[in-house]
Design a protein around this motif. Structure first.
Motif, PDB file in Angstrom:
ATOM      1  N   LEU A   1       0.941  -1.315  -0.248  1.00  0.00           N
ATOM      2  CA  LEU A   1       0.000   0.605  -0.593  1.00  0.00           C
ATOM      3  C   LEU A   1       0.491   1.521   0.106  1.00  0.00           C
ATOM      4  N   THR A   2       2.340   1.449   0.510  1.00  0.00           N
ATOM      5  CA  THR A   2       2.397   2.411   0.947  1.00  0.00           C
ATOM      6  C   THR A   2       3.188   2.292  -0.870  1.00  0.00           C
ATOM      7  N   GLY A   3       3.952   1.404  -0.962  1.00  0.00           N
ATOM      8  CA  GLY A   3       3.999   1.800  -2.424  1.00  0.00           C
ATOM      9  C   GLY A   3       3.173   2.069  -3.191  1.00  0.00           C
TER      10      GLY A   3
ATOM     11  N   GLY B   1       6.214   2.465  -7.494  1.00  0.00           N
ATOM     12  CA  GLY B   1       6.140   2.312  -6.519  1.00  0.00           C
ATOM     13  C   GLY B   1       6.058   0.970  -5.253  1.00  0.00           C
ATOM     14  N   ASP B   2       5.825   0.096  -6.622  1.00  0.00           N
ATOM     15  CA  ASP B   2       5.997  -1.422  -6.769  1.00  0.00           C
ATOM     16  C   ASP B   2       7.912  -1.893  -6.340  1.00  0.00           C
ATOM     17  N   ILE B   3       8.618  -1.528  -6.915  1.00  0.00           N
ATOM     18  CA  ILE B   3       9.778  -1.041  -6.275  1.00  0.00           C
ATOM     19  C   ILE B   3      10.926  -1.146  -5.530  1.00  0.00           C
ATOM     20  N   GLN B   4       9.538   0.296  -3.993  1.00  0.00           N
ATOM     21  CA  GLN B   4      10.164   0.589  -3.256  1.00  0.00           C
ATOM     22  C   GLN B   4       9.280  -0.540  -2.361  1.00  0.00           C
ATOM     23  N   ALA B   5       8.478  -1.173  -3.027  1.00  0.00           N
ATOM     24  CA  ALA B   5       7.501  -2.094  -2.132  1.00  0.00           C
ATOM     25  C   ALA B   5       8.759  -3.672  -1.611  1.00  0.00           C
TER      26      ALA B   5
ATOM     27  N   THR C   1       3.816   5.785  -5.807  1.00  0.00           N
ATOM     28  CA  THR C   1       2.991   5.514  -7.585  1.00  0.00           C
ATOM     29  C   THR C   1       2.568   6.505  -7.343  1.00  0.00           C
ATOM     30  N   GLU C   2       1.251   6.646  -6.788  1.00  0.00           N
ATOM     31  CA  GLU C   2       0.222   7.999  -7.149  1.00  0.00           C
ATOM     32  C   GLU C   2       0.622   9.069  -6.803  1.00  0.00           C
ATOM     33  N   LEU C   3       1.628   9.339  -6.032  1.00  0.00           N
ATOM     34  CA  LEU C   3       2.688  10.542  -5.620  1.00  0.00           C
ATOM     35  C   LEU C   3       3.686  10.943  -6.763  1.00  0.00           C
TER      36      LEU C   3
ATOM     37  N   ILE D   1      -4.603   8.985  -2.044  1.00  0.00           N
ATOM     38  CA  ILE D   1      -3.388   8.831  -0.724  1.00  0.00           C
ATOM     39  C   ILE D   1      -3.535   9.069   0.343  1.00  0.00           C
ATOM     40  N   GLY D   2      -4.338   9.852   0.423  1.00  0.00           N
ATOM     41  CA  GLY D   2      -4.715  10.264   1.825  1.00  0.00           C
ATOM     42  C   GLY D   2      -5.781   8.743   2.132  1.00  0.00           C
ATOM     43  N   GLU D   3      -6.987   7.989   1.395  1.00  0.00           N
ATOM     44  CA  GLU D   3      -7.286   6.871   1.717  1.00  0.00           C
ATOM     45  C   GLU D   3      -6.678   6.018   1.280  1.00  0.00           C
TER      46      GLU D   3
END
Length: 619
Positions: free
Chosen positions: A70-72, A317-321, A76-78, A99-101
């Motif tokens: 979810l953090t990823g 984001g997936d890379i970060q995750a 990604t959204e950001l 992002i808030g959700e």
């Protein structure tokens, strides 16, 4: 040291012994499966709570595993919003609502994960303590049923270790390691699933680093374990040396061996220093090597992941995750390996406890007959007894009338104390019978039989408490007046009242704050207070001075009036007035009679008696 002390939760000698993150080879049980199944039976009554623990552990771990993904997604959204805005894409921008959700969901997951983790630990702690409570109860009940030969044949420290250290080991494992093992397995499976859903290629790269790490650290791990074993051996030797020098300090001083003791300490201490230095250095290499291989894996994953991002095959984001998952990947594996080793030690500890629970018990009382107040007639009829297959006592026949004082004499190992043990039914006869007032002792309840006896032994036993409490141990509900009278009869009242706190003086654990002779006086006062119909005195005056011995002898003579008394004595001058003297040698009564009669026979007793006054003793 033959009876090396184990600190709670540790190995003999103390210390931790093991490279960081890795376990030392555990003590292995002789029969893992049987012991493990038996231990599981103690958990069966708590199966419902254990089910809740398993579910809570799974949910807590699953919620925490989803977090990086979810953090990823938020990253990604950001990134995509900011990148689109920079590119001038119409309507592009950072959607803080989405992002808030995501962050709210993420916070909720972590809160639920914490709650389930708390629930898991809370329930598991009660399960572990309830299980340990049951084990302690079973062991305590077992100790009450074990015959005296069990305790005679084993060091006290071994039995205490099984009841305390081994059971504590089981409790610690149940409370901590079991939940850790569940969470480790769930986390490992969950991480692998999440990594595969993100990128099978990157997952393969992460997997390659694992056998590479094991290949590199295996030879280092073997060498470190050898050094840690040397460290534990040296530590145990050092502790043993310190214990010996501390307990035997007066002897070391008396023989002038201070320099020798210090030299021995320095030698062992140097060995411990060298073994510890090598062990810590070698084990210290492991984590840097694993970190290096792990970082190399992260670099490869980052490079390959960056290429995949440029090809739009994966989001940033997936890379970060994935990097977060790859860092967590080895943690549950190492935890599971450690726990597997701990389980070996725990099952070995359980096996030691179960060995104690399986020990043969005292013979059960078939038809117990109670004896309110014995008159004191004691008869041995054809008694045979041996501690093993070989008999020590053959066909012993003794008749003691009520109120008689019976002295038992003989050389060391003649069987004097054995005779008393048989009388108290601490051991069972091989043949024959012992009668009290015409009743076979095997038909009487042990509590009723032993309630008829009072014992004053050469080895004094006093517990941690006040002097008043120690004397009152001889009689339930004893009044202060009865306690004072018993102490006065034993010639202990004077010295007690000279102490700062008098009868309220607290004796320490070994009662070392009073003299040996004073301890003996207190045990005699305790026996006087008990007022038993039959008295057993085993060298009761061995630790007091001659003047005090005369007083005690007078008190004992008054106490023994109208009571049957058995007196074991080495100083034959103290039992001249006995009604019957039994002379024992090699387990048999070879002579019996009064002092005068035995001297007139000029036999074994006469030789023993006259040897006290001989100026020269042949060696």
């Amino acid at each position: 040291m033959s009876n090396e002390k184990r600190p709670p939760g540790g190995r003999p000698g103390g210390g931790h012994g093991g490279p960081p993150g890795m376990s030392m080879p555990a003590e292995k049980p002789k029969n893992f499966k049987v012991t493990f199944r038996r231990l599981v039976r103690y958990l069966k009554p708590r199966s419902k709570r254990l089910t809740v623990v398993f579910l809570a552990a799974i949910l807590s771990t699953v919620f925490s595993i989803v977090g990086p993904k979810l953090t990823g997604n938020a990253i990604t959204e950001l990134f995509e919003g900011a990148y689109g805005k920079l590119q001038g894409t119409p309507g592009a921008g950072i959607d803080f609502g989405v992002i808030g959700e995501i962050l709210l969901v993420l916070a909720g997951l972590y809160i639920f994960s914490s709650l389930f983790s708390y629930l898991m630990q809370y329930i598991m702690s009660t399960v572990a303590q309830d299980t340990v409570y049951d084990l302690r109860q079973d062991v305590n009940k077992k100790l009450e049923k074990l015959p005296l030969n069990y305790f005679d044949g084993r060091p006290n420290g071994e039995t205490l270790s099984r009841m305390t250290n081994d059971i504590d080991t089981i409790g610690s494992t149940l409370q901590q390691s079991l939940t850790q093992f569940i969470t480790s397995v769930v986390m490992l499976v969950g991480i692998i699933v999440m990594m595969l859903t993100i990128s099978p290629l990157l997952t393969l790269i992460a997997f390659v680093s694992l056998p590479l790490s094991l290949f590199v650290i295996q030879p280092i791990l073997k060498r470190s374990q050898t050094q840690f074993a040397n460290q534990q051996r040296s530590l145990g030797e050092l502790n043993g040396h310190i214990e010996e020098m501390y307990t035997g300090h007066p002897v070391v001083k008396a023989f002038g061996h201070e320099k020798k003791a210090v030299a021995k300490f320095e030698q062992v201490n140097d060995e411990l220093y060298e073994a510890g230095r090598r062990a810590q250095f070698i084990s210290g290499i492991i984590m840097p090597l694993m970190t290096f291989i792990g970082n190399f894996s992260y670099v490869v994953i980052s490079v390959v992941g960056g290429i995949l991002v440029t090809q739009r095959a994966i989001s940033i984001g997936d890379i970060q995750a994935f990097i977060t998952y790859s860092k967590q990947f080895t943690q549950p594996i190492m935890q599971a390996a450690n726990i597997a080793n701990i389980v070996q030690s725990t099952v070995a500890a359980a096996e030691r406890v179960f060995e104690l629970l399986d020990e043969p018990e005292e013979q059960k009382e078939v038809a117990a007959v109670s004896l309110d107040r014995a008159k004191g007639a004691v008869v041995f009829e054809g008694v045979d007894f041996g501690y093993g297959e070989e008999l020590l006592i053959h066909g012993m026949n003794i008749r003691v009338k009520p109120g008689q004082t019976v002295a038992i004499v003989g050389p060391t190992g003649a069987g004097k104390t054995t005779l008393i043990n048989l009388l108290m039914r601490f051991y069972e006869l091989n043949a024959g019978r012992i009668l009290i007032d015409g009743l076979d002792t095997r038909e009487m309840s042990r509590s009723s039989l032993r309630h008829s006896f009072g014992m004053v032994l050469q080895d004094t036993w006093l517990f941690n408490g006040t002097i008043k409490d120690n004397i009152a141990y001889g009689k339930n509900g004893a009044t202060d007046e009865e306690i004072f009278a018993a102490a006065d009869a034993a010639h202990a009242d004077h010295f007690i009242r000279t102490l700062p706190d008098g009868y309220d003086t607290v004796l320490n654990e070994e009662a070392s704050n009073i003299s040996q002779g004073q301890k003996q006086l207190l045990t005699i006062a305790r026996a006087i207070l008990a007022d038993p119909p039959i008295m057993i005195l085993d060298e009761a005056t061995s630790s007091v001075d001659t003047r005090t011995e005369i007083f005690i002898q007078q008190a004992m003579n008054r106490l023994m009036e109208g009571r049957t008394s058995f007196v074991i004595a080495h100083r034959l001058s103290t039992i001249k007035d006995a009604d019957l003297i039994l002379v024992m040698d090699k387990g048999n009564v070879i002579e019996q009679g009064t002092h005068t009669e035995l001297l007139e026979k000029n036999g074994f007793y006469a030789d023993l008696y006259n040897s006290q006054f001989s100026e020269k003793v042949a060696i």
